[in-house]
Design a protein around this motif. Structure first.
Motif, short mmCIF file in Angstrom:
data_model
loop_
_atom_site.label_atom_id
_atom_site.label_comp_id
_atom_site.label_asym_id
_atom_site.label_seq_id
_atom_site.Cartn_x
_atom_site.Cartn_y
_atom_site.Cartn_z
N TYR A 100 -105.04 59.97 -1.68
CA TYR A 100 -104.00 59.51 -1.19
C TYR A 100 -103.13 61.00 -1.79
CZ TYR A 100 -105.95 55.40 0.13
OH TYR A 100 -107.26 54.74 1.11
N ILE A 131 -101.37 56.61 -5.83
CA ILE A 131 -102.01 54.96 -5.55
C ILE A 131 -100.71 54.53 -6.71
CG2 ILE A 131 -103.71 53.24 -6.31
CD1 ILE A 131 -105.52 56.30 -6.21
N LEU A 175 -101.93 54.27 -1.69
CA LEU A 175 -102.86 53.29 -1.40
C LEU A 175 -102.14 52.34 -2.65
CD1 LEU A 175 -105.64 51.53 -1.73
CD2 LEU A 175 -106.32 53.02 -3.41
N TYR A 229 -110.80 56.17 -5.91
CA TYR A 229 -109.90 56.73 -5.69
C TYR A 229 -109.02 58.32 -5.74
CZ TYR A 229 -110.38 52.50 -2.82
OH TYR A 229 -110.73 51.22 -2.51
N ALA A 257 -105.70 61.12 -6.06
CA ALA A 257 -104.32 60.39 -5.39
C ALA A 257 -103.57 62.31 -7.23
CB ALA A 257 -103.59 59.53 -5.94
#
Length: 384
Positions: free
Chosen positions: A5, A8, A31, A192, A194
């Motif tokens: 992303y 976040i 996100l 995740y 980012a």
């Protein structure tokens, strides 16, 4: 499994929901991670109403942000059709030299905000529900009123979802670390990555932002709803203002008109009279002696308000030592992490503009909004 992303956002309460909206409106991949469900009541963004006001007794430096927040209230209402703000007027009551009155007058004067000064007799005449002492005065501001916290969070999440943000609930961040030129965020479900991380932790700031170095204090606060004696008629918004009222001992209370009909009456609370807690240890039970103390205090200034106790709810203040906010790039990670926390019980009215600021900081590292007061280094600098 790894996802990529642009930004976040951790925490989707007031500030985080606004951040995901403003970020996604600028076309970036966002996100949002939230520990609880959408529009929950476990933190600080619930309770049906929050005071909004422009004659800001805390510091005149807040006023430009409030002026922008008011514009964004209207934008949210137009975009979603939700009830966001009701500007029913408000009074800041106390002795002339109290922080509540003198501070509000200072902001109103410095920023040329429309206002009136009322002595006790005029305050009683204008608002018969109120019963000030003869030595008390009030600053009246027609543009004061209330905002709806649940509606505002829901509106921001609605727009973020419409704009393509990836919103994940019941999925708290467990940890994060620098990763290449950005960050890597871990949850129990996924990892995740980012380029930027925005942390809006609310009462979880002491746990999630230990490296910020700010000595946050979390306080349990209680909101009360009473059915006024004689019914809600005199307490409807066209008759009864929002108020912040400081007595001679320095105790402040705040309250609202009856905005939800006779079933919920009128809401009132102490402003800063809480018990230190954590999100895990907060006592969610409101005790009889607390209700009695609230009713006794209110009977002195609004005699008809504490007629019948209806209900109460708890929330949390996340306080900084000086009770000003923290909104900044993280000093230890200025290239990739932005923080918004420590709103100290008076932050919700700023939610839309804080979201705008967080989007600015995450995407450009700076903002045109005046946020110098909110630099966390003011609280962590070593003494000279």
């Amino acid at each position: 499994m790894s996802f990529s992303y642009d930004v976040i956002v951790v925490g989707l309460g007031g500030m985080g929901s606004a951040a995901v909206h403003h970020l996604s409106s600028r076309g970036v991949r966002v996100l949002g991670l939230e520990k609880f469900g959408p529009v929950h009541d476990r933190g600080s963004s619930h309770g049906g109403s929050r005071v909004t006001r422009q004659s800001y007794f805390e510091d005149p430096a807040y006023v430009p942000l409030l002026l922008r927040a008011y514009e964004l209230y209207e934008d949210l209402e137009r975009a979603t059709g939700r009830d966001i703000a009701t500007l029913c007027g408000g009074v800041m009551v106390g002795r002339p030299d109290s922080q509540t009155v003198a501070g509000a007058l200072r902001s109103a004067t410095q920023w040329d905000l429309p206002h009136e000064m009322l002595d006790a007799a005029e305050l009683r005449r204008r608002f018969p529900t109120l019963s000030p002492r003869d030595d008390e005065v009030a600053l009246y501001e027609a543009k004061a009123g209330l905002v709806r916290p649940e509606n505002m969070v829901a509106a921001h999440l609605q727009l973020a979802d419409r704009q393509g943000a990836d919103l994940r609930f019941e999925e708290p961040m467990t940890r994060w670390e620098p990763y290449r030129d950005g960050v890597r965020v871990h949850t129990a479900r996924h990892t995740y990555t980012a380029g930027q991380l925005v942390i809006c932790p609310g009462a979880w700031a002491p746990r999630l932002l230990t490296d910020l170095g700010v000595p946050f204090t979390i306080e349990r606060q209680v909101m009360y709803w009473f059915q006024p004696r004689g019914g809600v008629g005199p307490f409807l918004p066209e008759n009864h203002p929002i108020y912040v009222w400081q007595d001679a001992a320095g105790v402040q209370v705040y309250g609202f008109p009856a905005i939800d009909g006779p079933e919920l009456g009128a809401k009132v609370a102490f402003f800063r009279k809480g018990q230190v807690c954590t999100p895990e240890t907060i006592d969610r039970t409101v005790h009889e002696e607390e209700v009695r103390a609230m009713a006794d205090h209110m009977s002195r200034c609004i005699p008809d308000l504490p007629g019948t106790f209806l209900k109460a709810a708890t929330c949390m203040y996340s306080n900084t030592p000086d009770e000003h906010f923290v909104i900044a790039r993280h000093p230890a990670h200025p290239g990739s992490v932005t923080v918004a926390c420590g709103f100290s019980g008076h932050g919700f009215k700023f939610v839309p503009v804080v979201g705008e600021i967080l989007a600015d900081l995450a995407l450009t590292g700076t903002t045109a909004h005046p946020i110098g007061l909110f630099d966390p280094r003011r609280l962590t600098a070593a003494p000279a």
